[in-house]
Design a protein around this motif. Sequence first.
Motif, PDB file in Angstrom:
ATOM      1  N   GLY A  86      32.006  39.155  39.096  1.00  0.00           N
ATOM      2  CA  GLY A  86      31.580  38.826  40.449  1.00  0.00           C
ATOM      3  C   GLY A  86      32.663  38.289  41.353  1.00  0.00           C
ATOM      4  N   VAL A  87      33.905  38.249  40.882  1.00  0.00           N
ATOM      5  CA  VAL A  87      34.953  37.608  41.682  1.00  0.00           C
ATOM      6  C   VAL A  87      35.495  38.523  42.776  1.00  0.00           C
ATOM      7  CG1 VAL A  87      35.572  36.143  39.743  1.00  0.00           C
ATOM      8  CG2 VAL A  87      36.865  38.250  40.139  1.00  0.00           C
ATOM      9  N   LEU A  88      35.181  39.826  42.708  1.00  0.00           N
ATOM     10  CA  LEU A  88      35.660  40.754  43.741  1.00  0.00           C
ATOM     11  C   LEU A  88      34.634  40.981  44.845  1.00  0.00           C
ATOM     12  CD1 LEU A  88      37.460  43.529  41.632  1.00  0.00           C
ATOM     13  CD2 LEU A  88      38.500  41.660  42.926  1.00  0.00           C
ATOM     14  N   ASP A  89      33.455  40.406  44.727  1.00  0.00           N
ATOM     15  CA  ASP A  89      32.427  40.605  45.758  1.00  0.00           C
ATOM     16  C   ASP A  89      32.940  40.142  47.116  1.00  0.00           C
ATOM     17  OD1 ASP A  89      30.805  41.527  43.783  1.00  0.00           O
ATOM     18  OD2 ASP A  89      29.423  39.818  43.779  1.00  0.00           O
ATOM     19  N   GLY A  90      32.779  41.005  48.102  1.00  0.00           N
ATOM     20  CA  GLY A  90      33.222  40.688  49.452  1.00  0.00           C
ATOM     21  C   GLY A  90      34.713  40.814  49.667  1.00  0.00           C
ATOM     22  N   ARG A  91      35.416  41.365  48.685  1.00  0.00           N
ATOM     23  CA  ARG A  91      36.872  41.494  48.781  1.00  0.00           C
ATOM     24  C   ARG A  91      37.299  42.957  48.706  1.00  0.00           C
ATOM     25  NH1 ARG A  91      39.865  36.734  47.784  1.00  0.00           N
ATOM     26  NH2 ARG A  91      38.625  34.957  47.112  1.00  0.00           N
ATOM     27  N   ARG A  92      38.531  43.208  49.128  1.00  0.00           N
ATOM     28  CA  ARG A  92      39.146  44.517  48.988  1.00  0.00           C
ATOM     29  C   ARG A  92      39.736  44.638  47.589  1.00  0.00           C
ATOM     30  NH1 ARG A  92      43.635  44.010  51.736  1.00  0.00           N
ATOM     31  NH2 ARG A  92      44.090  46.239  51.862  1.00  0.00           N
ATOM     32  N   ALA A  93      39.647  45.838  47.022  1.00  0.00           N
ATOM     33  CA  ALA A  93      40.195  46.045  45.679  1.00  0.00           C
ATOM     34  C   ALA A  93      40.477  47.523  45.478  1.00  0.00           C
ATOM     35  CB  ALA A  93      39.213  45.554  44.615  1.00  0.00           C
ATOM     36  N   THR A  94      41.294  47.814  44.470  1.00  0.00           N
ATOM     37  CA  THR A  94      41.549  49.201  44.106  1.00  0.00           C
ATOM     38  C   THR A  94      41.522  49.329  42.590  1.00  0.00           C
ATOM     39  OG1 THR A  94      42.959  51.128  44.549  1.00  0.00           O
ATOM     40  CG2 THR A  94      44.085  49.072  43.958  1.00  0.00           C
ATOM     41  N   THR A  95      41.546  50.569  42.129  1.00  0.00           N
ATOM     42  CA  THR A  95      41.589  50.881  40.708  1.00  0.00           C
ATOM     43  C   THR A  95      42.139  52.299  40.606  1.00  0.00           C
ATOM     44  OG1 THR A  95      40.291  50.953  38.653  1.00  0.00           O
ATOM     45  CG2 THR A  95      39.222  51.780  40.644  1.00  0.00           C
ATOM     46  N   HIS A  96      42.177  52.859  39.407  1.00  0.00           N
ATOM     47  CA  HIS A  96      42.650  54.230  39.251  1.00  0.00           C
ATOM     48  C   HIS A  96      41.751  55.160  40.051  1.00  0.00           C
ATOM     49  CE1 HIS A  96      43.657  58.085  37.365  1.00  0.00           C
ATOM     50  NE2 HIS A  96      44.781  57.500  36.969  1.00  0.00           N
ATOM     51  N   TRP A  97      42.353  56.144  40.712  1.00  0.00           N
ATOM     52  CA  TRP A  97      41.584  57.025  41.596  1.00  0.00           C
ATOM     53  C   TRP A  97      40.413  57.689  40.883  1.00  0.00           C
ATOM     54  CZ3 TRP A  97      41.251  62.102  40.116  1.00  0.00           C
ATOM     55  CH2 TRP A  97      42.219  62.568  39.219  1.00  0.00           C
ATOM     56  N   SER A  98      40.535  57.949  39.572  1.00  0.00           N
ATOM     57  CA  SER A  98      39.499  58.684  38.853  1.00  0.00           C
ATOM     58  C   SER A  98      38.232  57.875  38.630  1.00  0.00           C
ATOM     59  CB  SER A  98      40.036  59.174  37.501  1.00  0.00           C
ATOM     60  OG  SER A  98      40.322  58.078  36.650  1.00  0.00           O
ATOM     61  N   VAL A  99      38.310  56.532  38.723  1.00  0.00           N
ATOM     62  CA  VAL A  99      37.122  55.699  38.520  1.00  0.00           C
ATOM     63  C   VAL A  99      36.777  54.884  39.767  1.00  0.00           C
ATOM     64  CG1 VAL A  99      37.369  55.557  36.015  1.00  0.00           C
ATOM     65  CG2 VAL A  99      38.506  53.856  37.449  1.00  0.00           C
ATOM     66  N   ALA A 100      37.458  55.159  40.874  1.00  0.00           N
ATOM     67  CA  ALA A 100      37.223  54.380  42.088  1.00  0.00           C
ATOM     68  C   ALA A 100      35.790  54.543  42.587  1.00  0.00           C
ATOM     69  CB  ALA A 100      38.215  54.791  43.178  1.00  0.00           C
ATOM     70  N   ALA A 101      35.288  55.781  42.588  1.00  0.00           N
ATOM     71  CA  ALA A 101      33.923  56.004  43.046  1.00  0.00           C
ATOM     72  C   ALA A 101      32.920  55.317  42.127  1.00  0.00           C
ATOM     73  CB  ALA A 101      33.633  57.505  43.113  1.00  0.00           C
ATOM     74  N   ARG A 102      33.213  55.297  40.832  1.00  0.00           N
ATOM     75  CA  ARG A 102      32.331  54.626  39.874  1.00  0.00           C
ATOM     76  C   ARG A 102      32.311  53.123  40.128  1.00  0.00           C
ATOM     77  NH1 ARG A 102      33.960  55.650  33.827  1.00  0.00           N
ATOM     78  NH2 ARG A 102      34.621  57.562  34.876  1.00  0.00           N
ATOM     79  N   LEU A 103      33.477  52.552  40.418  1.00  0.00           N
ATOM     80  CA  LEU A 103      33.552  51.119  40.709  1.00  0.00           C
ATOM     81  C   LEU A 103      32.752  50.790  41.958  1.00  0.00           C
ATOM     82  CD1 LEU A 103      34.866  48.346  39.967  1.00  0.00           C
ATOM     83  CD2 LEU A 103      36.725  48.960  41.530  1.00  0.00           C
ATOM     84  N   GLN A 104      32.892  51.614  42.998  1.00  0.00           N
ATOM     85  CA  GLN A 104      32.184  51.366  44.245  1.00  0.00           C
ATOM     86  C   GLN A 104      30.682  51.483  44.071  1.00  0.00           C
ATOM     87  OE1 GLN A 104      33.595  50.724  47.934  1.00  0.00           O
ATOM     88  NE2 GLN A 104      31.814  49.683  47.088  1.00  0.00           N
ATOM     89  N   ALA A 105      30.250  52.495  43.292  1.00  0.00           N
ATOM     90  CA  ALA A 105      28.818  52.690  43.084  1.00  0.00           C
ATOM     91  C   ALA A 105      28.204  51.549  42.265  1.00  0.00           C
ATOM     92  CB  ALA A 105      28.577  54.028  42.389  1.00  0.00           C
ATOM     93  N   ALA A 106      28.937  51.093  41.261  1.00  0.00           N
ATOM     94  CA  ALA A 106      28.405  50.039  40.394  1.00  0.00           C
ATOM     95  C   ALA A 106      28.441  48.671  41.064  1.00  0.00           C
ATOM     96  CB  ALA A 106      29.186  50.001  39.083  1.00  0.00           C
TER      97      ALA A 106
END
Length: 345
Positions: free
Chosen positions: A138-158
Amino acid sequence: MTSILPPAIDASTARTRTVDIVVYPGFKAVEAIGPMSVFEYANLHLARSGQGRAPGYDVRIASTRLGPVRSDTLMSLEATKVLHTLALPHSAIVVGARHIEAALADGAAIVDWVAAACPRIERLASLCSGAFFLAAAGVLDGRRATTHWSVAARLQAAYPAIAVEADAIFIRDGKLWTSAGVTAGMDLALALVEEDFGRDLALEVATEMVLYLKRPGGQSQFSSYLKSERTARPTIRELQNWILDNLHQRLTTAQLAARAMMSERHFARVFQQEVGLSAQEFIEASRFERATHLLADVALPLKTVAARACFSDEAHMRRVFMKKLGIAPKIYRERFATTGLDSAA
C-alpha cells in the motif's frame, strides 16, 4: 608530469550509507548484482579520492532468513541479514522476479516488512516487478511508479490507486523509487549515487562500467510491444500486420476504421484497448522502430533510412526521434550501432 586528482567530495556527503538488497527465492540475479556492482565501484572511487575515507556504501543481502537464496539462475546469494523493522538500513532495494505472482504468494513477510519499514526508512526502492511488493504493502497508493513494461498494465489493473508510468526507466516520488526491468536497476543505482555523492562520482562509476549516466529515452525503445501476436482480437491483429506492410501510405484513422469495418469512434476505442496506443501512435512507433533497426544494423545515409522507414522526410524522422528519445537519429546511430556496420547501396 602533472598528476590529475579526482574531484573532491564534500565532507557532508562522506558518511556511509547502509543498503539492503532484499531477495527471496526466484529473484532476478542481475537485478541484485547490477546495483551491488554500482555501489562497489562507487566505494572504489571514493577510496581513491581520499585516503582513509570510510566506504560510501555498506551493502547487505537481506531476506526473511539467513543463508543462501536461489535466484532465477544457477547462482545463489548469501543473505547475511534478516529483515527486521528494528534494524532498518538507510536504503532498501526490493528486486523483481520472473514469476512475480508466485513470489508474492510466498512473500507475505516481505510485504509486511515494507509496510512497517516505509514510514521510518530514509529511502525505499523496487526494481522491475519488485514494485508489486511495494504496491501490495500500500505504500505506492497515490504515487507515481514504474515497473517492467511487460507487467505495467497488470500492476495498474491490480492497484488502480497507483499512477503507473509504463515507459519510465525509473521514477522517484519522495522517498520511494521504482525502476523498469533488469538493467534499469543500474540506472536507478547510479541515480542514488548521484544523489548521495554528486554527479562527478556517478559519472566516474558510469564511465568505468560503460553505462549511461542518463539513458536516453524510455523503456518502450527496448520492448517488443509492436508485435501483433500480443493483440488478442484477430481483426486488430490482422490490421496491425497490414499497417506494418503499408507504412509507406498516408494512413488515416478513417481508412483504418473502414478496413476494420468499424465506426471511427468504436475503432479508436478498440484499437487503444487492444494495443495500448492509438492507431496513429502505433503507426509512428512502427516507423520509429523500423528506423532504429536500420540505424543500428545498416550503414545507410540518414535520408535513405528515413525513406525506408516510411517517414515523409529526414526532418520528420528527426522530430520523432527527438520526441521519443531526446536525441537525433545520427546520435542514436553513434550510440547504438553495431560494430562492423554492413555497407548498403
